[in-house]
Design a protein around this motif. Structure first.
Motif, PDB file in Angstrom:
ATOM      1  N   THR A  29     -31.564   9.051   5.014  1.00  0.00           N
ATOM      2  CA  THR A  29     -30.134   8.818   4.870  1.00  0.00           C
ATOM      3  C   THR A  29     -29.936   7.362   4.496  1.00  0.00           C
ATOM      4  O   THR A  29     -30.183   6.468   5.309  1.00  0.00           O
ATOM      5  N   PRO A  30     -29.518   7.071   3.269  1.00  0.00           N
ATOM      6  CA  PRO A  30     -29.394   5.676   2.820  1.00  0.00           C
ATOM      7  C   PRO A  30     -28.330   4.910   3.605  1.00  0.00           C
ATOM      8  O   PRO A  30     -27.347   5.472   4.081  1.00  0.00           O
ATOM      9  N   THR A  31     -28.563   3.606   3.723  1.00  0.00           N
ATOM     10  CA  THR A  31     -27.634   2.705   4.389  1.00  0.00           C
ATOM     11  C   THR A  31     -26.950   1.828   3.353  1.00  0.00           C
ATOM     12  O   THR A  31     -27.618   1.145   2.567  1.00  0.00           O
ATOM     13  N   VAL A  32     -25.619   1.847   3.344  1.00  0.00           N
ATOM     14  CA  VAL A  32     -24.855   1.062   2.385  1.00  0.00           C
ATOM     15  C   VAL A  32     -24.693  -0.369   2.896  1.00  0.00           C
ATOM     16  O   VAL A  32     -24.187  -0.585   3.997  1.00  0.00           O
ATOM     17  N   GLY A  33     -25.151  -1.342   2.113  1.00  0.00           N
ATOM     18  CA  GLY A  33     -24.938  -2.742   2.439  1.00  0.00           C
ATOM     19  C   GLY A  33     -23.759  -3.288   1.657  1.00  0.00           C
ATOM     20  O   GLY A  33     -22.987  -2.539   1.050  1.00  0.00           O
ATOM     21  N   ASP A  34     -23.625  -4.619   1.641  1.00  0.00           N
ATOM     22  CA  ASP A  34     -22.502  -5.211   0.910  1.00  0.00           C
ATOM     23  C   ASP A  34     -22.950  -6.157  -0.195  1.00  0.00           C
ATOM     24  O   ASP A  34     -22.105  -6.809  -0.825  1.00  0.00           O
ATOM     25  N   ALA A  35     -24.248  -6.253  -0.456  1.00  0.00           N
ATOM     26  CA  ALA A  35     -24.716  -7.098  -1.556  1.00  0.00           C
ATOM     27  C   ALA A  35     -24.402  -6.461  -2.912  1.00  0.00           C
ATOM     28  O   ALA A  35     -24.297  -7.158  -3.919  1.00  0.00           O
ATOM     29  N   TRP A  36     -24.299  -5.135  -2.925  1.00  0.00           N
ATOM     30  CA  TRP A  36     -23.815  -4.410  -4.091  1.00  0.00           C
ATOM     31  C   TRP A  36     -22.368  -4.038  -3.814  1.00  0.00           C
ATOM     32  O   TRP A  36     -22.028  -3.608  -2.704  1.00  0.00           O
ATOM     33  N   GLY A  37     -21.512  -4.162  -4.818  1.00  0.00           N
ATOM     34  CA  GLY A  37     -20.112  -3.886  -4.584  1.00  0.00           C
ATOM     35  C   GLY A  37     -19.657  -2.509  -5.017  1.00  0.00           C
ATOM     36  O   GLY A  37     -19.278  -1.680  -4.204  1.00  0.00           O
ATOM     37  N   HIS A  38     -19.701  -2.258  -6.331  1.00  0.00           N
ATOM     38  CA  HIS A  38     -19.188  -0.988  -6.837  1.00  0.00           C
ATOM     39  C   HIS A  38     -19.656  -0.765  -8.265  1.00  0.00           C
ATOM     40  O   HIS A  38     -20.196  -1.666  -8.906  1.00  0.00           O
ATOM     41  N   VAL A  39     -19.442   0.445  -8.744  1.00  0.00           N
ATOM     42  CA  VAL A  39     -19.486   0.721 -10.173  1.00  0.00           C
ATOM     43  C   VAL A  39     -18.058   1.007 -10.605  1.00  0.00           C
ATOM     44  O   VAL A  39     -17.247   1.517  -9.824  1.00  0.00           O
ATOM     45  N   ALA A  40     -17.735   0.639 -11.836  1.00  0.00           N
ATOM     46  CA  ALA A  40     -16.391   0.858 -12.369  1.00  0.00           C
ATOM     47  C   ALA A  40     -16.447   1.869 -13.498  1.00  0.00           C
ATOM     48  O   ALA A  40     -17.360   1.821 -14.334  1.00  0.00           O
ATOM     49  N   VAL A  41     -15.478   2.770 -13.519  1.00  0.00           N
ATOM     50  CA  VAL A  41     -15.389   3.774 -14.571  1.00  0.00           C
ATOM     51  C   VAL A  41     -14.070   3.597 -15.316  1.00  0.00           C
ATOM     52  O   VAL A  41     -13.076   3.119 -14.763  1.00  0.00           O
ATOM     53  N   ARG A  42     -14.070   3.980 -16.589  1.00  0.00           N
ATOM     54  CA  ARG A  42     -12.940   3.731 -17.474  1.00  0.00           C
ATOM     55  C   ARG A  42     -11.937   4.879 -17.472  1.00  0.00           C
ATOM     56  O   ARG A  42     -12.327   6.050 -17.445  1.00  0.00           O
ATOM     57  N   VAL A  43     -10.667   4.497 -17.537  1.00  0.00           N
ATOM     58  CA  VAL A  43      -9.594   5.453 -17.805  1.00  0.00           C
ATOM     59  C   VAL A  43      -8.739   4.845 -18.913  1.00  0.00           C
ATOM     60  O   VAL A  43      -8.718   3.620 -19.091  1.00  0.00           O
TER      61      VAL A  43
END
Length: 262
Positions: free
Chosen positions: A65-79
């Motif tokens: 079960t992966p653990t989410v850290g905060d060094a990575w923020g997000h991916v953004a998708v286009r609309v």
């Protein structure tokens, strides 16, 4: 070196649920799948992707079960421009949980989360397929060093910046990149905070013209030899940014039968 961002990899706890989430809500299609010993990799993306468009790689390791850290923020998708509110409402109507609606973000963007808590930003763009990947955000502890890393090692250029009273965002991409290509967003907070990586975010992948030559060039430019191609059957290699984000280097043959160099 090509420099185009090929994909961003995230780890998921329930592969079937995650694939279904992205196919149902972002209309992604499966581009390729690899079944390994104790793990599965799936590439996803919109139909009719641009040749410089980036894919999302989902990796599932059995029993983890992966653990989410905060060094990575997000991916953004286009609309499409002018459709942020309707796109967000479409996701909510489809069963996605409300997280950060456009109003709470000043009407400029919005956020949802996937089943593992990975944040997905919605941004308005006048280019690129609906839901195609626009950028990936990394948090860094030294903005000058991070920008220098991408510039010296990968020849990325500063394509934009946004500075506030407490933080700054810097967008980097290869020279001459198509608007449809994914870029890197570096977020620097002025308060000197540090970050935890966790293991839910995996890596960014950069395309090489010639893996061996481009790897040698990275070493000449003093990039860390984290996982050299020689340790990966000369199919790909990994370096790391000063903040510890993993960067994969791989060749991409558009005429190959498989997306996987295995």
């Amino acid at each position: 070196m090509d420099g185009t961002l090929d994909h961003v990899m995230v780890r998921v706890s329930d592969l079937a649920a995650s694939v279904d989430w992205y196919q149902t809500h972002l209309d992604y299609e499966e581009k390729g799948r690899h079944e390994g010993d104790g793990f599965t990799i799936v590439y996803l993306g919109p139909a009719d992707m641009h040749q410089e468009g980036a894919m999302l790689e989902l990796t599932h390791n059995e029993g983890e079960t992966p653990t989410v850290g905060d060094a990575w923020g997000h991916v953004a998708v286009r609309v499409p421009e002018g459709e942020l509110e309707s796109a967000y409402e479409q996701l909510l109507d489809g069963g996605v949980s409300d997280y950060r609606d456009p109003e709470s973000c000043g009407g400029k963007y919005a956020f949802v989360k996937d089943p593992d808590g990975h944040e997905i930003e919605l941004v308005e763009r006048d280019h690129g397929r609906l839901w195609s990947l626009d950028h990936t955000m990394l948090r860094v502890e030294d903005a000058d060093r991070a920008i220098g890393f991408w510039g010296r090692k990968f020849e990325y250029e500063l394509a934009g910046r946004w500075e506030a009273s407490t933080f700054a965002n810097y967008f980097l991409e290869p020279a001459g990149a198509a608007p449809e290509a994914m870029s890197v967003e570096l977020t620097y907070n002025y308060d000197g905070r540090t970050y935890e990586h966790g293991d839910a975010w995996g890596h960014l992948a950069v395309r090489a013209h010639d893996l061996q030559e481009d790897w040698a060039q990275l070493l000449t430019r003093e990039a860390p030899a984290y996982r050299p191609p020689s340790e990966n059957e000369n199919r790909y290699g990994f370096t790391k940014t000063p903040s510890g984000h993993e960067i994969e280097l791989l060749e991409r043959d558009p005429d190959a039968d498989s997306l996987f160099p295995f």
